[in-house]
Motif scaffolding. Structure first.
Motif, PDB file in Angstrom:
ATOM      1  N   THR A  70       0.829  -1.216   0.000  1.00 18.41           N
ATOM      2  CA  THR A  70       0.000   0.000   0.000  1.00 18.41           C
ATOM      3  C   THR A  70       0.861   1.263   0.000  1.00 18.41           C
ATOM      4  N   LYS A  71       2.086   1.151   0.468  1.00 23.39           N
ATOM      5  CA  LYS A  71       3.012   2.284   0.458  1.00 23.39           C
ATOM      6  C   LYS A  71       3.662   2.478  -0.907  1.00 23.39           C
ATOM      7  N   GLY A  72       3.373   1.564  -1.834  1.00 23.15           N
ATOM      8  CA  GLY A  72       3.890   1.714  -3.187  1.00 23.15           C
ATOM      9  C   GLY A  72       5.090   0.863  -3.528  1.00 23.15           C
ATOM     10  N   TYR A  73       5.554   0.043  -2.599  1.00 26.30           N
ATOM     11  CA  TYR A  73       6.664  -0.852  -2.902  1.00 26.30           C
ATOM     12  C   TYR A  73       6.119  -2.025  -3.725  1.00 26.30           C
ATOM     13  N   SER A  74       6.891  -2.491  -4.668  1.00 18.28           N
ATOM     14  CA  SER A  74       6.457  -3.605  -5.507  1.00 18.28           C
ATOM     15  C   SER A  74       6.686  -4.926  -4.773  1.00 18.28           C
ATOM     16  N   ARG A  75       6.000  -5.960  -5.246  1.00 16.36           N
ATOM     17  CA  ARG A  75       6.210  -7.299  -4.677  1.00 16.36           C
ATOM     18  C   ARG A  75       7.675  -7.713  -4.815  1.00 16.36           C
ATOM     19  N   ALA A  76       8.289  -7.364  -5.924  1.00 13.83           N
ATOM     20  CA  ALA A  76       9.699  -7.699  -6.139  1.00 13.83           C
ATOM     21  C   ALA A  76      10.595  -6.994  -5.122  1.00 13.83           C
ATOM     22  N   GLU A  77      10.301  -5.720  -4.838  1.00 11.21           N
ATOM     23  CA  GLU A  77      11.086  -4.979  -3.837  1.00 11.21           C
ATOM     24  C   GLU A  77      10.932  -5.612  -2.464  1.00 11.21           C
ATOM     25  N   VAL A  78       9.709  -5.955  -2.107  1.00 11.71           N
ATOM     26  CA  VAL A  78       9.439  -6.554  -0.797  1.00 11.71           C
ATOM     27  C   VAL A  78      10.172  -7.885  -0.684  1.00 11.71           C
ATOM     28  N   LYS A  79      10.047  -8.712  -1.710  1.00  7.73           N
ATOM     29  CA  LYS A  79      10.695 -10.025  -1.692  1.00  7.73           C
ATOM     30  C   LYS A  79      12.215  -9.888  -1.600  1.00  7.73           C
ATOM     31  N   ALA A  80      12.785  -9.001  -2.414  1.00 13.38           N
ATOM     32  CA  ALA A  80      14.238  -8.795  -2.394  1.00 13.38           C
ATOM     33  C   ALA A  80      14.703  -8.331  -1.017  1.00 13.38           C
ATOM     34  N   PHE A  81      13.944  -7.439  -0.398  1.00 13.87           N
ATOM     35  CA  PHE A  81      14.295  -6.928   0.930  1.00 13.87           C
ATOM     36  C   PHE A  81      14.247  -8.035   1.976  1.00 13.87           C
ATOM     37  N   VAL A  82      13.163  -8.800   1.975  1.00 19.50           N
ATOM     38  CA  VAL A  82      12.985  -9.858   2.978  1.00 19.50           C
ATOM     39  C   VAL A  82      14.006 -10.984   2.805  1.00 19.50           C
ATOM     40  N   GLU A  83      14.401 -11.254   1.576  1.00 19.81           N
ATOM     41  CA  GLU A  83      15.331 -12.352   1.313  1.00 19.81           C
ATOM     42  C   GLU A  83      16.801 -11.928   1.325  1.00 19.81           C
ATOM     43  N   SER A  84      17.071 -10.644   1.468  1.00 17.98           N
ATOM     44  CA  SER A  84      18.433 -10.134   1.429  1.00 17.98           C
ATOM     45  C   SER A  84      19.246 -10.607   2.643  1.00 17.98           C
ATOM     46  N   LYS A  85      20.371 -11.247   2.375  1.00 16.30           N
ATOM     47  CA  LYS A  85      21.258 -11.691   3.457  1.00 16.30           C
ATOM     48  C   LYS A  85      21.838 -10.499   4.208  1.00 16.30           C
ATOM     49  N   THR A  86      22.103  -9.433   3.490  1.00 20.03           N
ATOM     50  CA  THR A  86      22.637  -8.220   4.109  1.00 20.03           C
ATOM     51  C   THR A  86      21.624  -7.626   5.081  1.00 20.03           C
ATOM     52  N   GLU A  87      20.365  -7.538   4.651  1.00 18.60           N
ATOM     53  CA  GLU A  87      19.322  -6.976   5.511  1.00 18.60           C
ATOM     54  C   GLU A  87      19.045  -7.884   6.711  1.00 18.60           C
ATOM     55  N   LYS A  88      19.089  -9.194   6.511  1.00 16.19           N
ATOM     56  CA  LYS A  88      18.909 -10.120   7.638  1.00 16.19           C
ATOM     57  C   LYS A  88      20.023  -9.932   8.657  1.00 16.19           C
ATOM     58  N   ALA A  89      21.256  -9.823   8.170  1.00 13.53           N
ATOM     59  CA  ALA A  89      22.394  -9.619   9.077  1.00 13.53           C
ATOM     60  C   ALA A  89      22.244  -8.309   9.846  1.00 13.53           C
ATOM     61  N   ARG A  90      21.800  -7.260   9.145  1.00 15.61           N
ATOM     62  CA  ARG A  90      21.586  -5.966   9.806  1.00 15.61           C
ATOM     63  C   ARG A  90      20.507  -6.097  10.880  1.00 15.61           C
ATOM     64  N   GLY A  91      19.411  -6.754  10.551  1.00 16.34           N
ATOM     65  CA  GLY A  91      18.321  -6.945  11.513  1.00 16.34           C
ATOM     66  C   GLY A  91      18.751  -7.739  12.733  1.00 16.34           C
ATOM     67  N   LYS A  92      19.505  -8.789  12.505  1.00 16.05           N
ATOM     68  CA  LYS A  92      19.995  -9.605  13.631  1.00 16.05           C
ATOM     69  C   LYS A  92      20.947  -8.810  14.509  1.00 16.05           C
ATOM     70  N   ALA A  93      21.801  -8.004  13.890  1.00 18.07           N
ATOM     71  CA  ALA A  93      22.740  -7.183  14.668  1.00 18.07           C
ATOM     72  C   ALA A  93      21.991  -6.133  15.493  1.00 18.07           C
ATOM     73  N   GLU A  94      20.979  -5.506  14.907  1.00 19.59           N
ATOM     74  CA  GLU A  94      20.191  -4.519  15.649  1.00 19.59           C
ATOM     75  C   GLU A  94      19.435  -5.188  16.796  1.00 19.59           C
ATOM     76  N   ALA A  95      18.932  -6.405  16.554  1.00 15.23           N
ATOM     77  CA  ALA A  95      18.225  -7.134  17.614  1.00 15.23           C
ATOM     78  C   ALA A  95      19.186  -7.476  18.751  1.00 15.23           C
ATOM     79  N   ALA A  96      20.387  -7.923  18.408  1.00 23.49           N
ATOM     80  CA  ALA A  96      21.380  -8.258  19.428  1.00 23.49           C
ATOM     81  C   ALA A  96      21.747  -7.021  20.251  1.00 23.49           C
ATOM     82  N   ALA A  97      21.883  -5.880  19.595  1.00 18.91           N
ATOM     83  CA  ALA A  97      22.207  -4.639  20.312  1.00 18.91           C
ATOM     84  C   ALA A  97      21.070  -4.244  21.247  1.00 18.91           C
ATOM     85  N   TRP A  98      19.823  -4.377  20.779  1.00 18.95           N
ATOM     86  CA  TRP A  98      18.664  -4.047  21.617  1.00 18.95           C
ATOM     87  C   TRP A  98      18.618  -4.982  22.827  1.00 18.95           C
TER      88      TRP A  98
END
Length: 134
Positions: A70-98
């Protein structure tokens, strides 16, 4: 003719914010929600009395996908973001810091359990993604 040009220009100006949306990995709501999921995962992985609520997590991911669309991101953008190893690593690092700020560090299961129990008591999204077996 002039009126048509003004309407066309106004339409373009109104559409500009949608065209100039921020990258999905910078969108605050999406990233905050995913961060809470990463935190819940780490709690469940490190606390023997916490289990993930997998169906609840799946439901949250579907809602988050729909929000992104609904914000205008395409299905491809969403999928690429969710499946990105770089983004997963960033998310895990932020979770560990929190979690570290909350006193939960690797090797201290009781600290992860305490954070999980506190989040369940607060009824936060983190807590809603967990189930205590105590």
């Amino acid at each position: 003719m002039m009126k048509s040009l003004k309407i066309a220009a106004l339409s373009l100006l109104m559409a500009a914010p949608a065209l100039a949306r921020e990258p999905i990995n910078k969108e605050a709501y999406i990233n905050q929600t995913l961060l809470q999921g990463f935190i819940a995962d780490q709690i469940a992985d490190n606390c023997p009395t916490m289990k993930p609520r997998k169906l609840r997590a799946l439901n949250e991911l579907v809602k988050l996908r729909d929000y992104a669309l609904t914000k205008g991101y395409s299905r491809a953008e969403v999928k690429a973001f969710v499946e990105s190893k770089t983004e997963k690593a960033r998310g895990k690092a932020e979770a560990a810091a929190w979690l570290k700020k909350q006193g939960a560090v690797p090797g201290k299961a009781s600290a992860y359990c305490a954070v999980g129990e506190a989040e369940i008591a607060k009824n936060s999204l983190i807590g809603q993604l967990l189930r205590s077996t105590r």
